[in-house]
Design an enzyme around this catalytic site. Structure first.
Site, mmCIF file in Angstrom:
data_model
loop_
_atom_site.group_PDB
_atom_site.id
_atom_site.type_symbol
_atom_site.label_atom_id
_atom_site.label_comp_id
_atom_site.label_asym_id
_atom_site.label_seq_id
_atom_site.Cartn_x
_atom_site.Cartn_y
_atom_site.Cartn_z
ATOM 1 N N GLU A 25 -32.634 -15.396 -24.657
ATOM 2 C CA GLU A 25 -31.283 -15.078 -24.197
ATOM 3 C C GLU A 25 -31.130 -15.321 -22.698
ATOM 4 O O GLU A 25 -30.118 -15.866 -22.247
ATOM 5 C CB GLU A 25 -30.941 -13.609 -24.510
ATOM 6 C CG GLU A 25 -30.934 -13.286 -25.987
ATOM 7 C CD GLU A 25 -32.264 -12.757 -26.484
ATOM 8 O OE1 GLU A 25 -32.256 -11.871 -27.346
ATOM 9 O OE2 GLU A 25 -33.319 -13.224 -26.001
ATOM 10 N N CYS A 29 -33.745 -7.682 -27.434
ATOM 11 C CA CYS A 29 -34.609 -6.519 -27.220
ATOM 12 C C CYS A 29 -33.873 -5.438 -26.430
ATOM 13 O O CYS A 29 -32.952 -5.714 -25.658
ATOM 14 C CB CYS A 29 -35.895 -6.927 -26.514
ATOM 15 S SG CYS A 29 -35.675 -7.672 -24.898
ATOM 16 N N CYS A 76 -33.046 -7.714 -23.022
ATOM 17 C CA CYS A 76 -32.107 -8.826 -23.170
ATOM 18 C C CYS A 76 -30.696 -8.364 -23.492
ATOM 19 O O CYS A 76 -29.724 -9.034 -23.129
ATOM 20 C CB CYS A 76 -32.598 -9.779 -24.251
ATOM 21 S SG CYS A 76 -34.070 -10.711 -23.750
#
Length: 292
Positions: free
Chosen positions: A56, A79, A88
């Protein structure tokens, strides 16, 4: 519902996620595509190796300011915790992303997952988008988490009578292709190499020696940080792992049968395996099977 543009973006994210295979362990191989507010692709990225930025973050860096008001299409749930890199889901929020499409949910999420936190922040989140297709890449990582051991792929050569034999030229070519998608390659003599030499980040070590019994061998490769291992037969270790029902994927090479060759000479799949691919080279059949 995802649009046709978003589904195409997810398939692109799945494809580029495979670029990280053989390098990201113990992390998963993940891909991400960023669409701008008008639905045009603005950036893409994948996770290169453990310790480096996640998919990402790489995709957002490529998109720059075009990410604001846009959509993130990612193969694994962003995450929600800080490890070697920041979470992320927060990077997506900071970039102004307003919509997120996720293929596979992350079983390692701690507390409220990244999808839940994005929703709490007002982001439109859709999950399980093209999940089965994303599992082509993420499947071995998820299997390793579920089994609490690396996913094991055994490649062997059969002779015309159905027995195990030394590797053919075609099998050797396949090994050179397959090794790049695995963390470790174990040769018939027990020697161990990285699938892709020097590809892994910090916290990964190549074992100096491989025990010839299943429990010890699995402990060694797990300690190294491996999530996927390619074993090349014939070897006692491969046979013992197969007998213990510890092999997850089997690739078998066998000569193309002649017109007068008895059908009983063909090797049979071990119990518990189903065919997943059959192909042919100039003079070999390539049989791929997966454990149910």
């Amino acid at each position: 519902m995802p649009t046709s543009v978003e589904l195409a973006a997810m398939r692109r994210a799945i494809v580029i996620s495979a670029s990280g295979l053989g390098a990201t362990s113990p992390n998963p191989a993940v891909g991400c595509v960023i669409l701008d507010a008008a639905g045009r692709q603005a950036g893409e990225g994948f996770h290169l190796r453990k310790g480096d930025a996640h998919a990402e973050v790489n995709a957002l860096a490529a998109a720059g300011g075009r990410a604001a008001g846009g959509t993130a299409v990612v193969t694994l749930e962003p995450c929600n915790h800080e490890g070697l890199t920041p979470p992320c889901h927060q990077a997506l929020l900071d970039a102004g992303i307003t919509r997120v499409l996720i293929a596979v949910m992350d079983p390692t999420s701690r507390g409220a997952g990244g999808a839940a936190r994005l929703r709490q922040a007002g982001v439109d989140v859709h999950t399980h988008v093209l999940e089965e297709e994303a599992l082509l890449v993420l499947g071995p990582w998820l299997a390793a988490l579920s089994y609490r051991r690396p996913a094991l792929h055994l490649l062997m050569q059969a002779d015309a009578a159905g027995g195990v034999s030394p590797l053919s030229a075609e099998a050797l070519v396949e090994i050179e292709v397959e090794r790049h998608a695995h963390d470790l390659l174990i040769s018939p003599d027990g020697s161990v190499e990285e699938g892709r030499s020097g590809s892994h980040g910090r916290g990964f070590s190549v074992p100096a020696a491989m025990p010839n019994e299943p429990d010890g061998a699995l402990a060694v490769v797990a300690e190294a940080g491996a999530r996927s291992v390619l074993l090349v037969g014939p070897s006692d270790l491969g046979k013992r792992l197969l007998n213990r029902s510890l092999i997850d994927r089997l690739t078998l090479f066998m000569p193309v049968p002649g017109p007068s060759q008895p059908a009983t000479s063909s090797p049979s799949l071990p119990d518990g395996f189903v065919l997943s691919r059959i192909a042919r080279t100039s003079c070999q059949l390539v049989i791929r099977a997966e454990r149910r």
